[in-house]
Design an enzyme around this catalytic site. Structure first.
Site, short mmCIF file in Angstrom:
data_model
loop_
_atom_site.label_atom_id
_atom_site.label_comp_id
_atom_site.label_asym_id
_atom_site.label_seq_id
_atom_site.Cartn_x
_atom_site.Cartn_y
_atom_site.Cartn_z
N ARG A 1 1.21 -0.92 -0.16
CA ARG A 1 -0.31 -0.18 0.05
C ARG A 1 0.73 1.29 0.22
O ARG A 1 0.72 2.10 -0.25
CB ARG A 1 -0.71 -0.28 1.50
CG ARG A 1 -2.08 -0.94 1.39
CD ARG A 1 -3.21 -1.04 2.18
NE ARG A 1 -3.89 0.20 2.39
CZ ARG A 1 -4.58 0.56 2.58
NH1 ARG A 1 -4.77 0.18 4.38
NH2 ARG A 1 -4.74 1.85 3.18
N CYS B 1 -1.19 5.99 9.23
CA CYS B 1 -2.07 4.89 8.55
C CYS B 1 -3.09 4.93 7.47
O CYS B 1 -2.20 5.61 7.03
CB CYS B 1 -2.07 3.59 9.52
SG CYS B 1 -3.50 4.28 10.36
#
Length: 284
Positions: free
Chosen positions: A175, A233
């Site tokens: 990611r 995050c």
């Protein structure tokens, strides 16, 4: 003082008869509703906490997927859990303390004496701890929470942070690189951010690694005591877990709670892709 409590330490606290409040914060991306699992078995006396509904606020996409709740809403929820001023609060989950860390981060900033059960539900069961089923009804508490913005970055502060410190992207490497993005509209990372997945801090048994090992892991990406450090995050949940690991390592840290979900939904924000912090930058 450690922000973790072991199973044996928790049993000692319970045996003293002091005000101990147990919070079951079961939540995960693939199963955000943890109540069914809670009802099937939880630590005796534990109250279920709804991460989406009580540890987050509702907002528009540009606010991120899990905005920080207003202090008034968090206080109402904490009173529903039965919290009283002076209580010792212990939060746990069944996903390596990632969700429990969100409760810890919010309540710790609000002035509550809160710990995370190291190893969570798995450690309790492995040690022979009993479970009870069904819901737990508690008397309404009277806790007073302190409103604090300490340790919280907004989106502009997060953008500037790599100029003076280390901004940690604690998501999975794929990611961060921008190879995939299963949840948010754009793949990549904040330019200048360094990748260090939060699960690097978790041992195979689900417990947080020791302080020396944590310091060594952080030092490898330039994070040391005295170096300004912040974490983000996907939506502010796992970043709280990294904040917990940093605290255990003796390193002060800030959190960008909007995280990638806010950044990627905000028009005009540059996006870096690749393995390097600077990456190949595009502006969607």
């Amino acid at each position: 003082m450690s922000h973790l409590v072991s199973v044996s330490e928790l049993n000692e606290l319970i045996s003293t008869g002091a005000g101990i409040r147990l919070l079951d914060v079961r939540w995960r991306l693939d199963r955000p509703e943890g109540r069914p699992d809670y009802l099937e078995g939880h630590l005796p006396g534990a109250v279920y906490v709804d991460l989406d509904g009580e540890l987050s606020a509702k907002g528009r996409p540009e606010h991120g997927r899990h905005p920080v709740p207003p202090i008034e809403a968090l206080e109402r929820a904490a009173r529903r859990w039965g919290l009283r001023d002076g209580d010792v609060v212990v939060a746990y989950d069944d996903v390596k303390s990632v969700a429990a860390a969100r409760a810890w981060w919010l309540l710790h900033r609000a002035g509550v004496d809160v710990r995370v059960l190291d190893g969570g539900l798995g450690a309790w069961v492995a040690a022979g701890g009993a479970l009870e089923t069904g819901d737990v009804a508690v008397a309404k508490g009277d806790v007073h929470l302190t409103d604090s913005t300490a340790g919280v970055l907004d989106i502009d502060e997060a953008a500037d942070f790599p100029e003076t410190g280390v901004l940690l992207d604690v998501r999975a490497p794929e990611r961060y690189r921008g190879d995939v993005e299963p949840l948010d509209p754009i793949a990549g990372h904040i330019p200048g951010a360094v990748n260090l997945p939060t699960l690097a801090h978790v041992a195979p048994d689900g417990r947080l690694r020791g302080a020396d090992e944590l310091r060594e892991t952080f030092a490898a990406v330039g994070v040391r005591p005295g170096v300004p450090t912040a974490a983000y995050c996907g939506s502010g949940i796992t970043a709280a877990h990294t904040a917990l690991a940093l605290e255990e390592a003796g390193i002060d840290a800030q959190v960008f709670p909007g995280s990638w979900s806010e950044w990627s939904n905000t028009r005009g924000r540059p996006v870096a892709r690749g393995i390097l912090p600077a990456g190949d930058v595009v502006t969607p």
